[in-house]
Design an enzyme around this catalytic site. Sequence first.
Site, short mmCIF file in Angstrom:
data_model
loop_
_atom_site.label_atom_id
_atom_site.label_comp_id
_atom_site.label_asym_id
_atom_site.label_seq_id
_atom_site.Cartn_x
_atom_site.Cartn_y
_atom_site.Cartn_z
N ASN A 292 -34.77 10.82 -41.13
CA ASN A 292 -34.64 9.43 -40.19
C ASN A 292 -33.45 9.40 -39.41
O ASN A 292 -32.36 9.92 -40.09
CB ASN A 292 -34.86 8.11 -41.06
CG ASN A 292 -34.85 6.84 -40.36
OD1 ASN A 292 -35.39 6.71 -39.23
ND2 ASN A 292 -34.00 6.15 -40.95
N HIS B 239 -30.84 6.78 -37.88
CA HIS B 239 -30.28 5.36 -37.99
C HIS B 239 -29.22 5.02 -37.23
O HIS B 239 -28.13 5.93 -37.47
CB HIS B 239 -30.09 4.94 -39.44
CG HIS B 239 -30.17 3.64 -39.73
ND1 HIS B 239 -30.95 2.68 -39.57
CD2 HIS B 239 -28.93 2.79 -39.80
CE1 HIS B 239 -30.51 1.44 -39.66
NE2 HIS B 239 -29.17 1.47 -39.80
N SER C 275 -26.54 7.93 -38.12
CA SER C 275 -26.66 8.81 -39.26
C SER C 275 -28.23 9.53 -39.27
O SER C 275 -29.10 8.89 -39.00
CB SER C 275 -26.52 7.91 -40.57
OG SER C 275 -25.24 7.18 -40.80
N ASP D 199 -33.55 2.63 -45.55
CA ASP D 199 -32.08 3.47 -44.98
C ASP D 199 -31.07 3.76 -45.98
O ASP D 199 -29.77 3.51 -45.83
CB ASP D 199 -31.30 2.47 -44.07
CG ASP D 199 -32.45 2.20 -42.79
OD1 ASP D 199 -33.13 2.91 -42.42
OD2 ASP D 199 -32.36 1.03 -42.43
C1 GAR Z 1 -32.50 4.58 -31.71
O1 GAR Z 1 -31.39 4.10 -31.52
C2 GAR Z 1 -32.80 4.72 -33.41
O2 GAR Z 1 -31.69 5.18 -33.91
C3 GAR Z 1 -33.26 3.58 -33.77
O3 GAR Z 1 -34.17 3.16 -32.83
C4 GAR Z 1 -33.72 3.74 -31.38
C5 GAR Z 1 -35.03 4.64 -30.97
O4 GAR Z 1 -34.69 5.11 -29.71
N1 GAR Z 1 -33.80 3.56 -35.01
C6 GAR Z 1 -33.90 2.36 -35.81
O5 GAR Z 1 -33.39 1.58 -35.52
C7 GAR Z 1 -34.52 2.82 -37.11
N2 GAR Z 1 -33.90 1.77 -38.28
P1 GAR Z 1 -35.69 6.07 -29.02
O6 GAR Z 1 -37.19 5.29 -29.08
O7 GAR Z 1 -35.35 6.13 -27.51
O8 GAR Z 1 -35.57 7.36 -29.75
#
Ligand code: GAR
Length: 223
Positions: A105, A107, A134, A143
């Site tokens: 994952n 995060h 991370s 997480d």
């Molecule tokens: C990213 O910033 C990722 O780190 C976050 O969602 C966004 C997705 O962007 N993930 C989380 O918050 C997980 N808890 P993307 O759809 O453009 O890749």
Amino acid sequence: MQRIAMLASGRGSNLQAILDAIASGTLPAQVVGVFSDKPGAAALERVPADLRWSADPKSFASREGFDAALGDAIAAVQPDWIVCAGYLRILGDAFVERFRGRLLNIHPSLLPKFRGLRTHARCIAEGDREHGASVHFVIPELDAGTVIAQARVPVHPGDDADTLAARVLEVEHPLLIAVLRLAVAGRLAERGTNVAVDGHPLFTPLLLDSAGALRSPDAGTPL
Ligand code: GAR
């Protein structure tokens, strides 16, 4: 060629970065499926229709039922690695155990800080000077899996959650690709609650440098 399954709920910019890295020859792998809990997710549009799977969790009687359908669809494409990139639904324990050791994952925080949602706003509210992203192995606790690597960015005066999120996203893409390069090369393993790189336990997360390489904070040599 190693096979990557991607889980995404939203826009899929991390997925696109992986597709671009594969296309440019810097990540020797193939994306064998994109799986979503949001049938309208923009991420799905980034791959051909035969690689897309989505279902609305509300059409299942239970969380376990949805997870089982998702898990069966993922298992059917026989992935070596399963990568959550903006997958915003909690994965149940049975799902995590089914794929444990190959489930990653990304995060948007310097874990263990700011598990859960709204990480950028919470970072600003705390007055932190530094933030980041991370990549970790997924364990049943949210997480909380062992962190493999991190990328750091400064928090600037006047930042709001959106400006900070944009700065973090810029480093998320090279961070995720760098970790996946280790993974598909067979250099990364989850050992119980630890991470091993090249067979050696990792005591502190690797750090992404400005050239997009991962370094051990102690040894300093790029991996
Ligand atoms: C990213 O910033 C990722 O780190 C976050 O969602 C966004 C997705 O962007 N993930 C989380 O918050 C997980 N808890 P993307 O759809 O453009 O890749």
